[in-house]
Design a protein around this motif. Structure first.
Motif, short mmCIF file in Angstrom:
data_model
loop_
_atom_site.label_atom_id
_atom_site.label_comp_id
_atom_site.label_asym_id
_atom_site.label_seq_id
_atom_site.Cartn_x
_atom_site.Cartn_y
_atom_site.Cartn_z
N ASP A 53 0.82 -1.22 0.00
CA ASP A 53 0.00 0.00 0.00
C ASP A 53 0.86 1.27 0.00
O ASP A 53 0.39 2.33 0.46
CB ASP A 53 -0.96 0.00 1.19
CG ASP A 53 -0.22 0.02 2.53
OD1 ASP A 53 1.03 -0.07 2.54
OD2 ASP A 53 -0.89 0.13 3.58
N ALA A 54 2.10 1.15 -0.50
CA ALA A 54 2.99 2.31 -0.60
C ALA A 54 3.21 2.98 0.75
O ALA A 54 3.44 4.19 0.83
CB ALA A 54 2.47 3.33 -1.61
N GLY A 55 3.18 2.18 1.84
CA GLY A 55 3.39 2.72 3.18
C GLY A 55 4.67 2.20 3.80
O GLY A 55 5.48 1.51 3.17
N ALA A 56 4.85 2.50 5.07
CA ALA A 56 6.07 2.13 5.78
C ALA A 56 6.23 0.62 5.90
O ALA A 56 7.34 0.12 6.07
CB ALA A 56 6.08 2.78 7.16
N GLY A 57 5.12 -0.10 5.85
CA GLY A 57 5.19 -1.56 5.94
C GLY A 57 5.53 -2.24 4.63
O GLY A 57 5.45 -3.47 4.53
N LYS A 58 5.89 -1.50 3.62
CA LYS A 58 6.21 -2.05 2.30
C LYS A 58 7.34 -3.08 2.40
O LYS A 58 8.38 -2.81 2.99
CB LYS A 58 6.63 -0.92 1.36
CG LYS A 58 7.02 -1.35 -0.04
CD LYS A 58 7.44 -0.13 -0.85
CE LYS A 58 7.93 -0.51 -2.23
NZ LYS A 58 6.86 -1.06 -3.08
N ASN A 59 7.13 -4.28 1.83
CA ASN A 59 8.15 -5.32 1.81
C ASN A 59 7.92 -6.22 0.61
O ASN A 59 7.07 -5.92 -0.25
CB ASN A 59 8.15 -6.13 3.11
CG ASN A 59 6.79 -6.74 3.41
OD1 ASN A 59 6.16 -7.34 2.54
ND2 ASN A 59 6.33 -6.57 4.65
N ASP A 60 8.66 -7.32 0.54
CA ASP A 60 8.59 -8.21 -0.62
C ASP A 60 7.68 -9.42 -0.40
O ASP A 60 7.65 -10.32 -1.23
CB ASP A 60 10.00 -8.72 -0.97
CG ASP A 60 10.97 -7.61 -1.32
OD1 ASP A 60 10.49 -6.48 -1.56
OD2 ASP A 60 12.19 -7.86 -1.34
N ASP A 61 6.93 -9.44 0.69
CA ASP A 61 6.18 -10.64 1.04
C ASP A 61 5.16 -11.05 -0.02
O ASP A 61 4.89 -12.25 -0.19
CB ASP A 61 5.45 -10.43 2.38
CG ASP A 61 6.41 -10.34 3.55
OD1 ASP A 61 7.62 -10.61 3.34
OD2 ASP A 61 5.97 -9.99 4.66
N TYR A 62 4.59 -10.08 -0.71
CA TYR A 62 3.50 -10.40 -1.64
C TYR A 62 3.90 -10.21 -3.11
O TYR A 62 3.02 -10.13 -3.97
CB TYR A 62 2.27 -9.54 -1.31
CG TYR A 62 1.67 -9.88 0.03
CD1 TYR A 62 0.85 -10.99 0.19
CD2 TYR A 62 1.95 -9.09 1.15
CE1 TYR A 62 0.30 -11.30 1.43
CE2 TYR A 62 1.41 -9.39 2.39
CZ TYR A 62 0.59 -10.51 2.52
OH TYR A 62 0.05 -10.82 3.76
N HIS A 63 5.18 -10.16 -3.38
CA HIS A 63 5.62 -10.01 -4.76
C HIS A 63 5.17 -11.18 -5.63
O HIS A 63 4.69 -10.99 -6.76
CB HIS A 63 7.15 -9.90 -4.83
CG HIS A 63 7.65 -8.53 -4.47
ND1 HIS A 63 8.97 -8.14 -4.66
CD2 HIS A 63 7.02 -7.45 -3.93
CE1 HIS A 63 9.12 -6.89 -4.26
NE2 HIS A 63 7.96 -6.45 -3.81
N ARG A 64 5.32 -12.39 -5.12
CA ARG A 64 4.97 -13.56 -5.92
C ARG A 64 3.47 -13.61 -6.19
O ARG A 64 3.03 -13.86 -7.32
CB ARG A 64 5.42 -14.83 -5.20
CG ARG A 64 5.30 -16.10 -6.04
CD ARG A 64 5.73 -17.31 -5.22
NE ARG A 64 7.12 -17.19 -4.78
CZ ARG A 64 8.15 -17.61 -5.49
NH1 ARG A 64 7.97 -18.17 -6.66
NH2 ARG A 64 9.38 -17.47 -5.02
N LEU A 65 2.67 -13.35 -5.17
CA LEU A 65 1.21 -13.35 -5.32
C LEU A 65 0.77 -12.28 -6.31
O LEU A 65 -0.02 -12.55 -7.24
CB LEU A 65 0.54 -13.11 -3.96
CG LEU A 65 -0.97 -12.90 -3.99
CD1 LEU A 65 -1.69 -14.21 -4.31
CD2 LEU A 65 -1.47 -12.32 -2.66
N ALA A 66 1.27 -11.07 -6.14
CA ALA A 66 0.87 -9.97 -7.02
C ALA A 66 1.32 -10.21 -8.45
O ALA A 66 0.59 -9.88 -9.40
CB ALA A 66 1.46 -8.65 -6.48
N SER A 67 2.49 -10.79 -8.63
CA SER A 67 2.99 -11.08 -9.98
C SER A 67 2.09 -12.09 -10.68
O SER A 67 1.78 -11.95 -11.87
CB SER A 67 4.42 -11.61 -9.90
OG SER A 67 5.30 -10.65 -9.37
#
Length: 433
Positions: A401-415
């Motif tokens: 969500d373009a916030g401070a909690g931004k990380n790579d955890d959901y890259h695979r799902l979103a891709s």
């Protein structure tokens, strides 16, 4: 005595780029590459003569053609060598096989000219061309003529005159429509690339130092040719370079940027997909004592793409799907139409000043990325040389969500969701049967 044709052309470009264009022109012109040596910038290839019966050919002509293809075509043809020198001049030598003029059929010159035409379509800026024509039989010189079988004759006078002087090359012709691929895909991350390859059933192909992934995807019963490539790095500049590689080698009718993005609206959740045929490039700005003044630039895809997107969302309202990932897990996916903001900054702060600016610029902006600005600029600017509009589309799976909690955890799902969304939209992007 061996029928030969020699020719050379000088192109405006780096030695490496011209060598790559030589490499790419071989297969479309019917040549099979036997060796390619980047260290010496030399390509050796072969061309096989084939006999084709005419439309009104009788049984005897068809039988003779079949016999030629089965028994003799592997023996008769040409060996061609292309070498690029330090001045980006390409030297081409075509030698008939076997070593006789009897079966040359006048193909030496014809095939080299076909290679030049194909290279001209790849190297769009070749202002100065020098042609050094010479057909030689044995050790003859002066006016040389190849009396080949049939009505085709090779003749050339290289004793001096206008042909020996540099001249301005004609404007290169745009690529034939039949040579264009329907869909080109650009990804950035490895997860994005793998998802596209798996979702569309693509297979790898290497052209020089570049890697592409090709395939025939099903677009609602209509097969379409799809090619994907991965940008070298994140950012708009790398996306522009990836687009140039796609266009030079495949010239796709529509280019789709597929991957992850960050949502900037609360109704858009992780795992959703945003499909954008309009983007806002926000990095244009003026720095003053009073602060930064942004100069956003909105770009829209050609109307053909806009109509395709509208048709998809008309057929799927709301666009909600239950999909299965490669591991067998089932997910719910929503697809949103909307705008995407693009710049070279990674946004990881809900209070970032640029988010406030984007909300004021257009409240329909749903997500942000770092590449669509470069892609759309490249698509827009290339129309000046090609004379045709370049279709484009952006498909972004939401990973944060373009916030401070931004990380790579959901890259695979979103891709995976983005690649699946593209597969569902393909029938609407495909050309009419």
């Amino acid at each position: 005595m061996t029928a030969q044709y020699r020719d050379s052309r000088r192109y405006d470009g780096t030695r490496e780029r011209v060598f790559q264009a030589c490499h790419d022109a071989m297969q479309p012109c019917g040549f099979t590459i036997k060796s390619s040596r980047p260290d010496t910038f030399t390509i050796e290839a072969e061309y096989q003569y084939r006999e084709s019966p005419g439309a009104n050919a009788g049984l005897f002509e068809e039988f003779a053609s079949l016999a030629f293809d089965k028994l003799l075509s592997g023996r008769f043809g040409e060996s061609i060598t292309l070498t690029v020198d330090e001045d980006s001049r390409v030297h081409a030598v075509s030698i008939s096989r076997p070593k006789t003029t009897l079966l040359d059929q006048g193909k030496n010159r014809e095939n080299i000219l076909a290679i030049w035409k194909k290279m001209d379509s790849y190297l769009l800026h070749s202002p100065t061309v020098v042609n050094d024509h010479s057909v030689t039989i044995g050790n003859n010189s002066g006016v040389v003529q190849n009396d080949s079988v049939g009505d085709v004759r090779q003749t050339n006078d290289f004793r001096g005159g206008a042909e020996d002087r540099p001249r301005t090359a004609p404007a290169p012709e745009s690529r034939d429509e039949a040579d264009r691929w329907e869909i080109g895909v650009i990804t950035v991350l490895s997860e994005e690339t793998k998802a596209v390859i798996y979702a569309l059933g693509l297979h790898g192909r290497r052209i020089g130092g570049l890697h592409f992934y090709e395939g025939g995807a099903d677009a609602g019963g209509t097969p379409v040719r799809v090619v994907a490539t991965r940008a070298l790095a994140q950012g708009n500049r790398s996306a522009m370079a990836a687009y140039d590689n796609l266009r030079r080698h495949y010239d796709p009718r529509i280019v789709v940027l597929v991957g992850i993005g960050g949502a900037i609206r609360t109704e858009v959740a992780v795992g959703d997909v945003v499909v954008a045929d309009r983007i806002v490039y926000y990095d244009l700005r003026k720095e003053t004592k009073e602060g930064t003044r942004h100069r956003g630039e909105e770009r829209a895809a050609p109307s053909e793409v806009g109509h395709a997107v509208n048709a998809f969302f008309t057929a799927h309202d709301p666009a909600r799907f239950s999909i299965e990932d490669p591991g067998g897990a089932v997910h719910d996916m929503r697809i949103w139409p909307g705008l995407i903001g693009s710049g070279d900054a990674v946004i990881a702060d809900h209070e970032a000043e640029i988010l406030e600016y984007l909300a004021g610029f257009n409240d329909k902006i749903l997500a942000v990325d770092m590449e669509s600005g470069g892609l759309t600029a490249a698509c827009h600017e290339q129309s000046a040389s090609s004379g045709q509009l370049q279709g484009w589309l952006v498909v972004r799976g939401i990973s944060d969500d373009a916030g401070a909690g931004k990380n790579d955890d959901y890259h695979r799902l979103a891709s995976w969701h983005a690649a699946t969304a593209l597969r569902k939209i393909l029938p609407y992007l495909a050309p009419p049967p």
